[in-house]
Design a protein around this motif. Structure first.
Motif, short mmCIF file in Angstrom:
data_model
loop_
_atom_site.label_atom_id
_atom_site.label_comp_id
_atom_site.label_asym_id
_atom_site.label_seq_id
_atom_site.Cartn_x
_atom_site.Cartn_y
_atom_site.Cartn_z
N ALA A 36 0.96 -1.18 -0.13
CA ALA A 36 0.15 0.02 0.12
C ALA A 36 0.93 1.27 0.05
O ALA A 36 0.73 2.17 -0.69
CB ALA A 36 -0.88 0.16 1.27
N ARG A 37 1.87 1.14 0.75
CA ARG A 37 2.90 2.42 1.07
C ARG A 37 3.52 2.35 -0.69
O ARG A 37 3.56 3.66 -1.06
CB ARG A 37 4.24 2.18 1.86
N GLY A 38 3.69 1.66 -1.40
CA GLY A 38 4.37 1.72 -2.89
C GLY A 38 3.41 2.23 -3.70
O GLY A 38 3.88 3.07 -4.68
N ALA A 39 1.97 1.81 -3.21
CA ALA A 39 1.25 2.38 -4.36
C ALA A 39 0.83 4.03 -3.95
O ALA A 39 0.38 4.69 -4.89
CB ALA A 39 -0.41 1.77 -3.87
N LEU A 40 0.96 4.24 -2.72
CA LEU A 40 1.06 5.65 -2.46
C LEU A 40 2.14 6.40 -2.94
O LEU A 40 1.96 7.40 -3.44
CB LEU A 40 0.80 5.72 -1.05
N TYR A 41 3.19 6.06 -3.16
CA TYR A 41 4.30 6.53 -3.79
C TYR A 41 4.24 6.59 -5.16
O TYR A 41 4.41 7.61 -5.96
CB TYR A 41 5.76 5.96 -3.36
N ASP A 42 3.37 5.67 -5.96
CA ASP A 42 3.12 5.66 -7.09
C ASP A 42 2.01 6.86 -7.64
O ASP A 42 2.32 7.52 -8.37
CB ASP A 42 2.56 4.37 -7.61
N ALA A 43 1.02 7.03 -6.68
CA ALA A 43 0.30 7.93 -6.84
C ALA A 43 0.97 9.47 -6.47
O ALA A 43 0.53 10.29 -7.36
CB ALA A 43 -0.98 8.00 -5.95
N HIS A 44 1.76 9.36 -5.68
CA HIS A 44 2.53 10.55 -5.63
C HIS A 44 3.18 11.04 -6.90
O HIS A 44 3.33 12.00 -7.37
CB HIS A 44 3.69 10.47 -4.43
N GLN A 45 3.92 10.15 -7.37
CA GLN A 45 4.48 10.44 -8.53
C GLN A 45 3.97 10.68 -9.81
O GLN A 45 4.16 11.38 -10.65
CB GLN A 45 5.73 9.26 -8.85
N LEU A 46 2.71 9.89 -9.89
CA LEU A 46 1.80 9.84 -11.00
C LEU A 46 0.97 11.29 -11.05
O LEU A 46 1.02 12.21 -12.04
CB LEU A 46 0.70 8.97 -11.09
N ILE A 47 0.57 11.70 -9.75
CA ILE A 47 0.21 12.99 -9.59
C ILE A 47 1.05 14.07 -9.91
O ILE A 47 0.72 15.21 -10.70
CB ILE A 47 -0.78 13.19 -8.07
N PRO A 83 -7.00 19.05 1.53
CA PRO A 83 -6.81 20.31 1.95
C PRO A 83 -5.33 20.60 2.68
O PRO A 83 -5.16 20.04 3.39
CB PRO A 83 -7.84 20.37 2.99
N GLY A 84 -4.69 21.59 2.19
CA GLY A 84 -3.47 22.23 2.47
C GLY A 84 -2.49 21.26 2.07
O GLY A 84 -1.32 21.56 2.50
N ARG A 85 -2.54 20.21 1.34
CA ARG A 85 -1.71 19.20 1.35
C ARG A 85 -1.39 18.61 -0.16
O ARG A 85 -2.17 18.44 -0.97
CB ARG A 85 -1.80 17.87 2.08
N TRP A 86 0.02 18.63 -0.64
CA TRP A 86 0.32 18.04 -1.69
C TRP A 86 0.79 16.64 -1.42
O TRP A 86 0.79 16.30 -0.26
CB TRP A 86 1.51 18.79 -2.59
N THR A 87 1.00 15.65 -2.44
CA THR A 87 1.17 14.37 -1.92
C THR A 87 2.41 14.17 -1.07
O THR A 87 2.54 13.07 -0.58
CB THR A 87 1.22 13.55 -3.35
N PHE A 88 3.31 14.78 -1.33
CA PHE A 88 4.60 14.61 -0.57
C PHE A 88 4.28 14.67 0.97
O PHE A 88 4.83 14.06 1.83
CB PHE A 88 5.87 15.64 -0.90
#
Length: 142
Positions: free
Chosen positions: A36-47, A84-89
């Motif tokens: 799941a953490r890897g998928a979150l990092y994938d989303a971060h890079q894709l977005i 709200p107030g957050r980018w993916t990083f």
């Protein structure tokens, strides 16, 4: 009790089957959290990549006489927060420092307290039980 594959994966003395299975399931659950953490990092890079593409979109729309659309995309999408107030990083940092850290720490603490810190005891026993002695590519250890 059959011999362990090696000392690094040996069942601690007195550890019952149910405990080895429970700690193995906890480690398996942590592996799912890792995915799941890897998928979150994938989303971060894709977005982030999609946001970066918007520069070309805005430039292309402006160059072809569609400044109204370019302005709207620049105003409503470029640099937009995903929460709200957050980018993916920032989402990743909060995840890593909170939820993920709690999983990692607790799984390690349980292993240290119940399995003498040994990892994959349950899987090592499954491997040992599934080996066909003398069969190709089924050596118990390297």
């Amino acid at each position: 009790m059959p011999e362990p594959l090696d000392d690094a994966h040996a069942r601690p003395a007195g550890a019952p089957d149910a405990l080895v299975a429970a700690v193995g399931k906890l480690s398996e659950a942590l592996e799912t959290i890792e995915r799941a953490r890897g998928a979150l990092y994938d989303a971060h890079q894709l977005i982030g990549g999609a946001d970066g593409m918007l520069d070309d979109v805005v430039d292309g729309l402006r160059a072809t006489g569609h400044a109204d659309w370019a302005d709207r995309i620049a105003r409503e999408l470029v640099g937009r927060n995903v929460l709200p107030g957050r980018w993916t990083f920032q989402v990743i940092e909060e995840f890593d420092d909170g939820y993920y850290r709690a999983w990692k720490d607790l799984e390690r603490e349980v292993r240290e307290a119940t399995m003498d810190g040994r990892r994959h005891v349950h899987e090592a026993e499954m491997k040992r039980d599934r080996i066909t002695p003398g069969a190709p590519d089924q050596e118990p250890t390297p």
